[in-house]
Motif scaffolding. Structure first.
Motif, short mmCIF file in Angstrom:
data_model
loop_
_atom_site.label_atom_id
_atom_site.label_comp_id
_atom_site.label_asym_id
_atom_site.label_seq_id
_atom_site.Cartn_x
_atom_site.Cartn_y
_atom_site.Cartn_z
N PHE A 57 59.70 49.88 10.57
CA PHE A 57 58.42 50.40 11.06
C PHE A 57 57.64 49.25 11.25
O PHE A 57 56.78 49.21 12.24
N ILE A 58 57.29 48.27 10.28
CA ILE A 58 56.21 47.32 10.52
C ILE A 58 56.71 46.19 11.50
O ILE A 58 55.88 45.99 12.18
N ALA A 59 58.09 46.01 11.68
CA ALA A 59 58.80 45.05 12.75
C ALA A 59 58.27 46.02 14.02
O ALA A 59 58.13 44.98 14.97
N ALA A 60 58.28 47.22 14.00
CA ALA A 60 57.88 47.76 15.39
C ALA A 60 56.43 47.99 15.61
O ALA A 60 55.89 48.02 16.87
N ASN A 61 55.66 47.66 14.69
CA ASN A 61 54.29 47.61 14.75
C ASN A 61 53.62 46.35 13.81
O ASN A 61 53.06 46.48 12.90
N PRO A 62 54.17 45.01 14.47
CA PRO A 62 53.85 43.94 13.75
C PRO A 62 52.28 43.72 13.46
O PRO A 62 52.02 42.74 12.56
#
Length: 209
Positions: free
Chosen positions: A97-102
């Protein structure tokens, strides 16, 4: 769905997507509703009609992000899976999720530090969502501790470990840009996959007796 209702939904979605990009890139203070309206392909008057104020639009974006994150993680804890597999999927889901919303972790941190009043607003939104995840985590861990499979630890602490470990990588990304991320530009995806595996192993090792 009626044509007018469909048009309204499409317009709202276009504005929200443009606002999300604007807020994440520039932060709340530097973002302009005129730029958001232009990016969404609507007039400034239309943006005002749908969301009234910049604050309302900002809160809509934040609520959307936190609800998607919290609900997806909570659902994983409800799945009928062995403990190790369930925890692994939980950690990986948060990382993905964070990788998709860095930009999200740094954005939230920056907003909380620069605007103490917004912290109160965030807590109202965030606390109930995270509280339900912590309860599920506590119950899951209690079962494993009772079975003698892991050491005693609170769900709150484990959740904090997971969030801190995953988010810190992307918060530090601007600092590491000229070193780690740039050096391995062509292998960034492999680097992230490896980091995700290491984060899972670190948490699972932390839970061992």
């Amino acid at each position: 769905m009626k044509t007018k209702e469909k048009e309204d939904k499409n317009t709202e979605q276009a504005i929200l997507e443009a606002a999300e990009k604007e807020f994440l890139e520039k932060g709340y203070v530097l973002s302009k509703t005129t730029d958001i309206a232009r990016a969404a392909g609507v007039t400034h008057a239309m943006l005002h009609y749908y969301f009234r104020t910049k604050d309302n639009l900002f809160n809509k974006v934040f609520i959307k992000k936190t609800e998607v994150a919290a609900s997806s993680f909570g659902n994983i804890l409800d799945q009928d899976l062995p403990f190790t597999e369930k925890m692994s999927k939980f950690i990986e889901s948060h990382f993905d999720f964070i990788a998709a919303n860095p930009r999200l972790p740094f954005f939230i941190l920056n907003e909380l530090l620069s605007n103490p009043e917004r912290l109160k607003e965030f807590k109202k939104i965030f606390t109930p969502l995270i509280a339900s995840v912590i309860v599920k985590m506590d119950n899951l861990i209690h079962q494993e501790v009772s079975a003698g499979n892991i050491r005693p630890v609170s769900g709150y602490n484990i959740l904090l470990d997971i969030v801190t470990l995953n988010a810190s990588l992307f918060i530090l990304k601007p600092i590491l840009q000229d070193n780690v991320f740039e050096k391995y530009r062509e292998k960034t995806q492999d680097f992230l996959i490896q980091r995700k595996k290491e984060h899972v192993q670190l948490i699972l090792d932390h839970l061992k007796l």
